[in-house]
Each structure stands twice: as C-alpha cells, then as structure tokens.
Design a protein around this motif. Sequence first.
Motif, mmCIF file in Angstrom:
data_model
loop_
_atom_site.group_PDB
_atom_site.id
_atom_site.type_symbol
_atom_site.label_atom_id
_atom_site.label_comp_id
_atom_site.label_asym_id
_atom_site.label_seq_id
_atom_site.Cartn_x
_atom_site.Cartn_y
_atom_site.Cartn_z
ATOM 1 N N LEU A 205 -63.131 6.067 -42.845
ATOM 2 C CA LEU A 205 -63.172 6.895 -44.047
ATOM 3 C C LEU A 205 -64.617 7.178 -44.458
ATOM 4 O O LEU A 205 -64.946 8.296 -44.865
ATOM 5 N N ASN A 206 -65.465 6.166 -44.340
ATOM 6 C CA ASN A 206 -66.878 6.349 -44.680
ATOM 7 C C ASN A 206 -67.551 7.354 -43.728
ATOM 8 O O ASN A 206 -68.366 8.180 -44.154
ATOM 9 N N ASP A 207 -67.173 7.295 -42.433
ATOM 10 C CA ASP A 207 -67.710 8.261 -41.469
ATOM 11 C C ASP A 207 -67.250 9.676 -41.809
ATOM 12 O O ASP A 207 -68.029 10.634 -41.714
ATOM 13 N N LEU A 208 -65.984 9.805 -42.202
ATOM 14 C CA LEU A 208 -65.471 11.111 -42.603
ATOM 15 C C LEU A 208 -66.197 11.630 -43.831
ATOM 16 O O LEU A 208 -66.542 12.805 -43.927
ATOM 17 N N MET A 209 -66.435 10.722 -44.795
ATOM 18 C CA MET A 209 -67.142 11.102 -46.014
ATOM 19 C C MET A 209 -68.547 11.592 -45.683
ATOM 20 O O MET A 209 -69.011 12.602 -46.225
ATOM 21 N N THR A 210 -69.226 10.869 -44.778
ATOM 22 C CA THR A 210 -70.587 11.261 -44.381
ATOM 23 C C THR A 210 -70.585 12.640 -43.753
ATOM 24 O O THR A 210 -71.426 13.487 -44.066
ATOM 25 N N TYR A 211 -69.614 12.879 -42.855
ATOM 26 C CA TYR A 211 -69.551 14.182 -42.171
ATOM 27 C C TYR A 211 -69.255 15.315 -43.148
ATOM 28 O O TYR A 211 -69.962 16.318 -43.185
ATOM 29 N N PHE A 212 -68.204 15.163 -43.937
ATOM 30 C CA PHE A 212 -67.771 16.261 -44.801
ATOM 31 C C PHE A 212 -68.763 16.537 -45.928
ATOM 32 O O PHE A 212 -68.955 17.686 -46.323
ATOM 33 N N LYS A 213 -69.419 15.511 -46.430
ATOM 34 C CA LYS A 213 -70.402 15.745 -47.485
ATOM 35 C C LYS A 213 -71.680 16.363 -46.935
ATOM 36 O O LYS A 213 -72.455 16.961 -47.674
ATOM 37 N N LYS A 214 -71.892 16.214 -45.631
ATOM 38 C CA LYS A 214 -73.040 16.869 -45.002
ATOM 39 C C LYS A 214 -72.793 18.366 -44.868
ATOM 40 O O LYS A 214 -73.707 19.177 -45.016
ATOM 41 N N HIS A 215 -71.541 18.754 -44.579
ATOM 42 C CA HIS A 215 -71.212 20.156 -44.322
ATOM 43 C C HIS A 215 -70.610 20.875 -45.520
ATOM 44 O O HIS A 215 -70.624 22.103 -45.574
ATOM 45 N N TYR A 216 -70.070 20.119 -46.473
ATOM 46 C CA TYR A 216 -69.430 20.730 -47.631
ATOM 47 C C TYR A 216 -69.902 20.032 -48.904
ATOM 48 O O TYR A 216 -69.998 18.812 -48.945
ATOM 49 N N GLN A 217 -70.164 20.818 -49.924
ATOM 50 C CA GLN A 217 -70.619 20.225 -51.185
ATOM 51 C C GLN A 217 -69.425 20.031 -52.100
ATOM 52 O O GLN A 217 -68.802 20.986 -52.542
ATOM 53 N N PHE A 218 -69.099 18.776 -52.392
ATOM 54 C CA PHE A 218 -67.970 18.449 -53.243
ATOM 55 C C PHE A 218 -68.414 18.394 -54.712
ATOM 56 O O PHE A 218 -69.605 18.249 -54.998
ATOM 57 N N PRO A 219 -67.466 18.510 -55.640
ATOM 58 C CA PRO A 219 -67.822 18.435 -57.066
ATOM 59 C C PRO A 219 -68.432 17.087 -57.408
ATOM 60 O O PRO A 219 -68.183 16.086 -56.746
ATOM 61 N N GLU A 220 -69.244 17.067 -58.448
ATOM 62 C CA GLU A 220 -69.967 15.849 -58.814
ATOM 63 C C GLU A 220 -69.118 14.876 -59.631
ATOM 64 O O GLU A 220 -69.475 13.728 -59.772
ATOM 65 N N GLU A 221 -67.993 15.344 -60.182
ATOM 66 C CA GLU A 221 -67.179 14.472 -61.012
ATOM 67 C C GLU A 221 -66.589 13.328 -60.187
ATOM 68 O O GLU A 221 -66.481 13.410 -58.968
ATOM 69 N N ASN A 222 -66.190 12.269 -60.875
ATOM 70 C CA ASN A 222 -65.573 11.134 -60.199
ATOM 71 C C ASN A 222 -64.207 11.536 -59.623
ATOM 72 O O ASN A 222 -63.398 12.175 -60.289
ATOM 73 N N TYR A 223 -63.976 11.206 -58.387
ATOM 74 C CA TYR A 223 -62.714 11.521 -57.734
ATOM 75 C C TYR A 223 -62.565 10.624 -56.514
ATOM 76 O O TYR A 223 -63.529 10.049 -56.019
ATOM 77 N N SER A 224 -61.333 10.492 -56.033
ATOM 78 C CA SER A 224 -61.064 9.721 -54.823
ATOM 79 C C SER A 224 -61.292 10.619 -53.613
ATOM 80 O O SER A 224 -60.628 11.650 -53.467
ATOM 81 N N PHE A 225 -62.209 10.218 -52.737
ATOM 82 C CA PHE A 225 -62.502 11.051 -51.569
ATOM 83 C C PHE A 225 -61.282 11.141 -50.661
ATOM 84 O O PHE A 225 -61.009 12.179 -50.067
ATOM 85 N N GLU A 226 -60.528 10.054 -50.551
ATOM 86 C CA GLU A 226 -59.330 10.059 -49.717
ATOM 87 C C GLU A 226 -58.306 11.049 -50.254
ATOM 88 O O GLU A 226 -57.671 11.782 -49.484
ATOM 89 N N GLU A 227 -58.150 11.083 -51.569
ATOM 90 C CA GLU A 227 -57.226 12.052 -52.171
ATOM 91 C C GLU A 227 -57.744 13.476 -51.976
ATOM 92 O O GLU A 227 -56.976 14.410 -51.795
ATOM 93 N N ALA A 228 -59.067 13.635 -52.035
ATOM 94 C CA ALA A 228 -59.668 14.950 -51.822
ATOM 95 C C ALA A 228 -59.367 15.463 -50.412
ATOM 96 O O ALA A 228 -59.083 16.632 -50.208
ATOM 97 N N LEU A 229 -59.410 14.557 -49.425
ATOM 98 C CA LEU A 229 -59.113 14.930 -48.049
ATOM 99 C C LEU A 229 -57.656 15.407 -47.923
ATOM 100 O O LEU A 229 -57.367 16.372 -47.205
ATOM 101 N N LYS A 230 -56.746 14.740 -48.615
ATOM 102 C CA LYS A 230 -55.348 15.141 -48.563
ATOM 103 C C LYS A 230 -55.166 16.556 -49.100
ATOM 104 O O LYS A 230 -54.370 17.335 -48.565
ATOM 105 N N LYS A 231 -55.916 16.888 -50.133
ATOM 106 C CA LYS A 231 -55.787 18.223 -50.745
ATOM 107 C C LYS A 231 -56.310 19.325 -49.820
ATOM 108 O O LYS A 231 -55.945 20.486 -49.983
ATOM 109 N N LEU A 232 -57.174 18.957 -48.883
ATOM 110 C CA LEU A 232 -57.748 19.963 -47.977
ATOM 111 C C LEU A 232 -56.823 20.327 -46.831
ATOM 112 O O LEU A 232 -57.076 21.276 -46.104
ATOM 113 N N LEU A 233 -55.748 19.555 -46.650
ATOM 114 C CA LEU A 233 -54.821 19.821 -45.535
ATOM 115 C C LEU A 233 -53.878 20.969 -45.869
ATOM 116 O O LEU A 233 -53.566 21.222 -47.012
#
Length: 233
Positions: A205-233
């Motif tokens: 999950l940490n590797d996925l977070m590193t990759y996706f945050k490098k290529h995509y800018q996520f909102p700054e508010e507090n959120y669950s990255f795992e839940e964010a990934l589910k919403k992208l599917l």
Amino acid sequence: MDKFEVVSPENIEIEYSRAGLGSRAAAVMIDYLIQWTVQLILLLSVFFFVFKADTSNLEENFGWAIGIFLVVFWGINYLYFIILEGIMNGSTPGKRVLKLRTIRNNGMPITLKHSLVRNLFRVIIDNYFVGVIMMFFRKDKKRLGDIISSTVVVGEGEEILVYNKNLGENLSLENNIFITEEEKEIIRDYFNRKESLGENSDKVLNDLMTYFKKHYQFPEENYSFEEALKKLL
C-alpha cells in the motif's frame, strides 16, 4: 525542466515539465546520428551502383543515381521526424532515450498536421541554428516550428493530474483524477491479494501511495488513501 499547466477537456488541470535545452539537444543529436548513418549507407549504395553499372552508360547512370540520392536524402531529413512522431506518440528514438515527447499546447497529442508544420520549419529554418537561438531567448524554450504549430516538448511520463478544488464544490475525488486501465488493474490486484499478503500489505500500500502521489496530486484534506484507491476503480 520548468513546469506549466493546461486544462483538459474534462476540466482537469495537468501539470507538465517543459523539456530543457540540454535534453532536447541531446535527443536531436541521437536522431541526427541515426539519419546520418542511414544517409551514409545510402551514399555508399549510390557509389556501388555507379561503379558496378555498365561503363558505356556511366554518365547517365551517375545522373540518375545522384538524383535519386538527393530525393531520398531530403525525404529522410523531413519524413524521419514526421513518421516517427506519428507512430511513437509525439516521440522519436532520440526523444525516447531522453524521455521526451511532443504535445500540443493544450496537452492533446499532436496530429499529422502539427508534425508536418513543425518539421517543415525544422528543415528550412530551424536546422540553421535559428531554432536553437530562439530557444535560448524564449522562456517557453520553443523554436519557430513549435510556435507556428502550437506544440511543446515535455518530459515523458512526468505529467501530474492536479486535483482542482475550484472546479466545483460537489466534485468528488474520483471525478477529478483519471487513471489508466493498467493502473486500475494494479489497484484491483492489490485488493484481490490483500489478505494473502499479510504483513506485506502495508508495504505494498505504501508503494502504491508513493507511485500515485508522484503522478497524481491528491487533495490535501485528511482521507484514507486505501479508500481513495477504491473510488478510482
């Protein structure tokens, strides 16, 4: 490389890295070396044809050979970039090595028309150091062919899709970030194998977070990255 932003038809801001003078020059030299190699082989073939031809028609054969050589020589100079940019998504072997590609000013891929225009100016003007001089004095590092054809050379794979809070208060995360089918497959694979990964799931999950945050800018508010990934599917 300096940054610039464009807004896609989906109203998503995309941040690109503009190619610098050094990387563009290196890419062009690689492409020119390829062209020169092909032209040298062509020239040697012309001499072989002339000297192997019937000596009684040597003058006529020589004239035809030189004529064909000049036509093909010019064609290599001009068509090399047009054909390769068309089949390599705005890239060439030189650009591919330096991880560069050509796009339109609005971030869309270049068309045949754009490639024809920008490379016509390359052959008749920019090859005589006019383009290099312009790139030195322009902030956007564009040569004349880029200006006329409304194109720009950017870093391949360095674009960032920016979450734009100003697009509307009701827009959610999944409506502001568009990922590729390959990236969706990676996310699905993570969730399908999450249980079997055990303690390694956090590392994945940490590797996925590193990759996706490098290529995509996520909102700054507090959120669950795992839940964010589910919403992208």
